[in-house]
Structure formats: structure tokens, C-alpha cells
Design a protein around this motif. Structure first.
Motif, PDB file in Angstrom:
ATOM      1  N   LEU A 240       0.829  -1.208   0.000  1.00 39.78           N
ATOM      2  CA  LEU A 240       0.000   0.000   0.000  1.00 39.78           C
ATOM      3  C   LEU A 240       0.857   1.248   0.000  1.00 39.78           C
ATOM      4  CD1 LEU A 240      -2.805   1.444   0.404  1.00 39.78           C
ATOM      5  CD2 LEU A 240      -2.311   1.348   2.856  1.00 39.78           C
ATOM      6  N   VAL A 241       0.542   2.181  -0.910  1.00 36.06           N
ATOM      7  CA  VAL A 241       1.069   3.542  -0.881  1.00 36.06           C
ATOM      8  C   VAL A 241      -0.146   4.443  -0.734  1.00 36.06           C
ATOM      9  CG1 VAL A 241       2.364   5.325  -2.092  1.00 36.06           C
ATOM     10  CG2 VAL A 241       3.006   2.907  -2.363  1.00 36.06           C
ATOM     11  N   PRO A 242      -0.346   5.097   0.417  1.00 39.69           N
ATOM     12  CA  PRO A 242      -1.595   5.820   0.677  1.00 39.69           C
ATOM     13  C   PRO A 242      -2.013   6.749  -0.456  1.00 39.69           C
ATOM     14  CG  PRO A 242      -0.258   5.772   2.658  1.00 39.69           C
ATOM     15  CD  PRO A 242       0.589   5.197   1.543  1.00 39.69           C
ATOM     16  N   GLY A 243      -3.224   6.493  -0.974  1.00 41.56           N
ATOM     17  CA  GLY A 243      -3.790   7.343  -2.015  1.00 41.56           C
ATOM     18  C   GLY A 243      -3.303   7.062  -3.414  1.00 41.56           C
ATOM     19  N   ALA A 244      -2.154   6.403  -3.534  1.00 46.26           N
ATOM     20  CA  ALA A 244      -1.539   6.196  -4.842  1.00 46.26           C
ATOM     21  C   ALA A 244      -1.805   4.786  -5.358  1.00 46.26           C
ATOM     22  CB  ALA A 244      -0.032   6.441  -4.750  1.00 46.26           C
ATOM     23  N   ALA A 245      -1.470   4.575  -6.623  1.00 42.72           N
ATOM     24  CA  ALA A 245      -1.586   3.233  -7.201  1.00 42.72           C
ATOM     25  C   ALA A 245      -0.551   2.320  -6.568  1.00 42.72           C
ATOM     26  CB  ALA A 245      -1.379   3.307  -8.705  1.00 42.72           C
ATOM     27  N   ALA A 246      -0.929   1.069  -6.349  1.00 48.17           N
ATOM     28  CA  ALA A 246      -0.016   0.097  -5.758  1.00 48.17           C
ATOM     29  C   ALA A 246       1.123  -0.209  -6.730  1.00 48.17           C
ATOM     30  CB  ALA A 246      -0.774  -1.178  -5.411  1.00 48.17           C
ATOM     31  N   PRO A 247       2.350  -0.358  -6.220  1.00 51.92           N
ATOM     32  CA  PRO A 247       3.460  -0.730  -7.106  1.00 51.92           C
ATOM     33  C   PRO A 247       3.308  -2.166  -7.594  1.00 51.92           C
ATOM     34  CG  PRO A 247       4.162  -0.783  -4.808  1.00 51.92           C
ATOM     35  CD  PRO A 247       2.770  -0.209  -4.820  1.00 51.92           C
ATOM     36  N   LYS A 248       3.786  -2.439  -8.804  1.00 53.93           N
ATOM     37  CA  LYS A 248       3.668  -3.775  -9.390  1.00 53.93           C
ATOM     38  C   LYS A 248       4.854  -4.623  -8.922  1.00 53.93           C
ATOM     39  CE  LYS A 248       0.031  -2.403 -11.602  1.00 53.93           C
ATOM     40  NZ  LYS A 248      -1.307  -2.727 -11.073  1.00 53.93           N
ATOM     41  N   MET A 249       4.629  -5.373  -7.876  1.00 50.38           N
ATOM     42  CA  MET A 249       5.689  -6.178  -7.275  1.00 50.38           C
ATOM     43  C   MET A 249       5.973  -7.445  -8.083  1.00 50.38           C
ATOM     44  SD  MET A 249       6.595  -4.652  -4.402  1.00 50.38           S
ATOM     45  CE  MET A 249       7.282  -5.932  -3.354  1.00 50.38           C
ATOM     46  N   ILE A 250       4.949  -8.002  -8.723  1.00 47.51           N
ATOM     47  CA  ILE A 250       5.110  -9.229  -9.504  1.00 47.51           C
ATOM     48  C   ILE A 250       4.875  -8.899 -10.970  1.00 47.51           C
ATOM     49  CG2 ILE A 250       4.279 -11.571  -9.898  1.00 47.51           C
ATOM     50  CD1 ILE A 250       3.398 -11.683  -7.008  1.00 47.51           C
ATOM     51  N   THR A 251       5.908  -9.097 -11.786  1.00 51.65           N
ATOM     52  CA  THR A 251       5.812  -8.816 -13.219  1.00 51.65           C
ATOM     53  C   THR A 251       5.318 -10.058 -13.964  1.00 51.65           C
ATOM     54  OG1 THR A 251       8.080  -9.513 -13.638  1.00 51.65           O
ATOM     55  CG2 THR A 251       7.740  -7.198 -13.007  1.00 51.65           C
ATOM     56  N   ARG A 252       4.938  -9.876 -15.209  1.00 53.97           N
ATOM     57  CA  ARG A 252       4.489 -11.016 -16.023  1.00 53.97           C
ATOM     58  C   ARG A 252       5.599 -12.063 -16.172  1.00 53.97           C
ATOM     59  NH1 ARG A 252       0.107 -11.724 -19.582  1.00 53.97           N
ATOM     60  NH2 ARG A 252       0.012 -13.960 -20.011  1.00 53.97           N
ATOM     61  N   PRO A 253       6.859 -11.650 -16.415  1.00 55.97           N
ATOM     62  CA  PRO A 253       7.912 -12.670 -16.470  1.00 55.97           C
ATOM     63  C   PRO A 253       8.046 -13.464 -15.164  1.00 55.97           C
ATOM     64  CG  PRO A 253       8.676 -10.659 -17.514  1.00 55.97           C
ATOM     65  CD  PRO A 253       7.372 -10.331 -16.861  1.00 55.97           C
TER      66      PRO A 253
END
Length: 372
Positions: A240-253
Motif C-alpha cells: 500500500l502507498v496511501p492514495g496512490a496506485a499500488a506498485p507492481k511487485m510481480i511482473t508477467r515474467p
């Protein structure tokens, strides 16, 4: 002030904005409360309970939106509801605008003053109105993940805690905040092999102090996440980043390295999800499969345990609801900088910096909105 509580219309959303004890407090402060007929049914609250607390039961949802000064909900208004908002109205609910530009545009077009539960802060720097639902979602994430690992759910057919002679499932929890900590509690209790990843050394120390040798902790880097994801049976994303979009921790690869039938439960989906393959699902159709990996991305997880969630949420929201009703939004926010942080939209403008940045919209600082 006249406060309106419409029935939630999101798929299988059975929570309700106010419970009878909250209604009674508002009425005692001299306010009127209009509750849509049947709004509390999913949480086990009958209309007569609201009447006994002093509420007026209203049969038509349009009357609730048209006849009240402040709308108190649980989930973000859907498109059909957003059209009913007025410029002189307050909306107090979860919004999660960062991944939802269409909602943001509609709220801006309405001219309403929209205050989001999830960005209200506390003197300790926490998110007090998000916390109770984060607790619920964290605990639910393990039980739904365990269910998704079963064969009939297209999972690997693994029992989370294993049995004597058979190893337990490997559970990877991304994020050691409120949801992550509660997910850890349940996963450990069920006997899983649990690893928690976080970028905060303080969070990792707190988790070790709480759980000791029953868990493993790893500092979060791209390499560590990639390595752990490939080994995991169940991944629970709680970043969680308050108010912001969540970072993409898991990529498609990374997804392609995961075991067939492994499961991702993305608790961060309200803020866009923490994997590149996450998309919102519903309680009616909670999962889908990508590259052999089962994804559970229900955007209103706590709605599945509506009574617990509703009462927990009201415990947190009631003081702020009372402040808004007693003082009006402008005075309430001017006197409480933490409630002011909840202001997301006012007079056609985005007023929260993280939301504005995520959406690429211009920002009207909350201070300027109050001064206008």
C-alpha cells in the motif's frame, strides 16, 4: 444536517454505511438520518433496528440521494450513483480513485465534496479508517487463498498446513503493514511455511518480535521477490502507498516462473493491484487463471463478512461522521488536519496530491479548497 445511507449496489456488497448505534449518536446530536429500506439486511440489521435508533426508512434510493446533505457509504459510488450526486453534497466513503479515472471524472463533474476513508490519517501517521478493513482483508486473504489452492478451484491441491509427513504450503506475504501482519497471524496459525517481504527494516523487526522463529523475513528487492515468488504456493499481496496506485511487485515474467496451480491473492486490488496481471474480480466470480496461476482479486473482500466488517468500520468512522455533520465539511476539515487529508475531490478538482499524481490530473490543494 440530513444524512443519507443508501443500500450498497456493488456485487455482493452487503456492508452498510451506518449501524443503528451510529444513527442514534447522530440523532442525539440533532441530525436526521435517512436509511434506504433493506440497506442493513446483508449485515444482519433490520429496518426496525434503524427505526428504533431514530432513523427514517426511505423506500426509494433516488430519494436518499436527492434529499440529504451528506451520503455515508462503504464502497465507491458506481456510475449510476455518481450521476445522483449534487454540488452541495458531501460524500463520505471509500473511493480508491488512483486506479479509477472514470470515477474521478464523474465525481469532479458532480461538483460534490468527496472525502475518502482511505486517506484520512491519524497523529501517528496511520490510516485509521482503512485499518479495520485492512485487518479483515488480511485475515480473509489466507482463508480464501487456502480455498483457491484446492483442486476444484484449479489450485495445486495443497493443504495450507500440511499433515505429518507432508510439508505445508509455502506462503509469501508481500508487505508487512496492517493487512500483511493479519495475514501472517492466520497463515502461521494454520501451520503454513510463512515468509514476509517488506522494504522497512522496522516493519521486519516488528514482525520478528511478534512471531519469532515461526516466520522468515526478507528485505524487499526485485531479486528477492523474484526468487521467492518462484518457490511460493500462495502469494498474498498487501502493498500500500496511501492514495496512490499500488506498485507492481510481480511482473508477467515472474508469473511465468511460478508453479502451476499456485495462487495469488491481491489485497491491493482496490489501488490497482500489486501484480501486472491483476484485475478486479467479484464475489460472484472471484478468480481467474493466467499462465496456470490462480488469481483472486476481489475488490471488496470485507463485504464477504459484512456484519464483522460493518461494525468494525463504524467503530472507526463514527467520530469523523459526527464532526462532518456537526460542523459542516469546511469547518470540520479546517479544525482537523487528519480529516482534511481525506479530501479527494471538491468543486470539480482533485485535492489529494497522490491521487492527482496517479491520475495525471491537476491538483487543487486542500488548503485552497478550504479557503475558497
Amino acid at each position: 444536517m440530513r444524512v443519507g445511507v443508501p443500500k450498497e449496489i456493488k456485487d455482493h456488497e452487503d456492508r452498510v454505511g451506518l449501524i443503528p448505534s451510529s444513527v442514534r449518536e447522530l440523532v442525539a446530536h440533532g441530525h436526521e438520518v435517512w436509511v434506504e429500506k433493506g440497506a442493513g439486511k446483508g449485515a444482519g440489521i433490520a429496518d426496525r433496528d434503524y427505526v428504533a435508533a431514530g432513523a427514517k426508512i426511505v423506500a426509494e434510493t433516488d430519494a436518499i440521494w436527492a434529499g440529504t446533505d451528506m451520503i455515508v457509504k462503504v464502497k465507491e459510488p458506481l456510475a449510476i450513483e455518481r450521476k445522483k450526486l449534487r454540488a452541495d453534497q458531501i460524500l463520505f466513503t471509500y473511493l480508491h480513485l488512483a486506479p479509477d479515472p472514470d470515477q474521478a471524472r464523474d465525481l469532479m463533474a458532480s461538483g460534490a465534496t468527496c472525502i475518502a476513508y482511505e486517506t484520512v490519517t491519524s497523529p501517528l501517521g496511520t490510516l485509521p479508517l482503512l485499518t479495520p478493513m485492512s485487518e479483515v482483508a488480511g485475515r480473509m486473504s489466507v482463508q480464501v487463498g487456502a480455498h483457491a489452492l484446492e483442486n476444484h478451484s484449479k489450485g495445486r491441491g495443497i493443504l495450507l498446513g500440511g499433515v505429518p509427513g507432508v510439508a505445508p504450503a509455502k506462503v509469501l506475504i508481500l508487505g508487512g503493514g496492517v493487512s500483511g501482519t493479519h495475514a501472517t497471524t492466520i497463515a502461521v496459525g494454520m501451520g503454513a511455511d510463512v515468509t514476509v517481504v517488506d522494504r522497512s527494516p522496522e516493519a521486519l523487526r516488528r514482525l520478528v518480535a511478534q512471531f519469532g522463529s515461526r516466520i522468515k523475513t526478507v528485505f524487499s528487492t526485485r531479486d528477492s521477490v523474484a526468487d521467492l515468488v518462484a518457490k511460493a504456493d500462495l502469494v498474498i499481496g498487501t502493498v500500500l502507498v496511501p492514495g496512490a496506485a499500488a506498485p507492481k511487485m510481480i511482473t508477467r515474467p515472474m508469473l511465468k516462473t511460478m508453479k502451476r496451480g499456485s495462487v495469488i491473492v491481491d489485497v491491493s486490488i482496490d489501488q490497482g493491484g500489486c501484480t501486472e496481471t491483476s484485475r478486479p474480480t467479484t464475489h460472484s466470480r472471484p478468480t481467474y487463471v493466467v499462465d496456470g496461476v490462480v488469481h483472486y482479486c476481489v475488490a471488496n473482500m470485507p463485504g464477504g463478512v459484512a456484519r464483522t466488517s460493518t461494525f468494525a468500520l463504524n467503530n472507526a468512522t463514527l467520530p469523523f461522521t459526527l464532526a462532518l455533520a456537526d460542523k459542516g465539511w469546511r469547518k470540520a476539515l479546517a479544525e482537523d488536519p487528519h480529516l482534511k487529508n481525506g479530501l479527494n475531490v471538491h468543486a470539480g478538482r482533485i485535492t489529494h496530491p497522490a491521487v492527482a499524481e496517479a491520475l495525471g490530473f491537476s491538483l487543487l490543494a486542500a488548503e485552497k479548497a478550504l479557503a475558497a
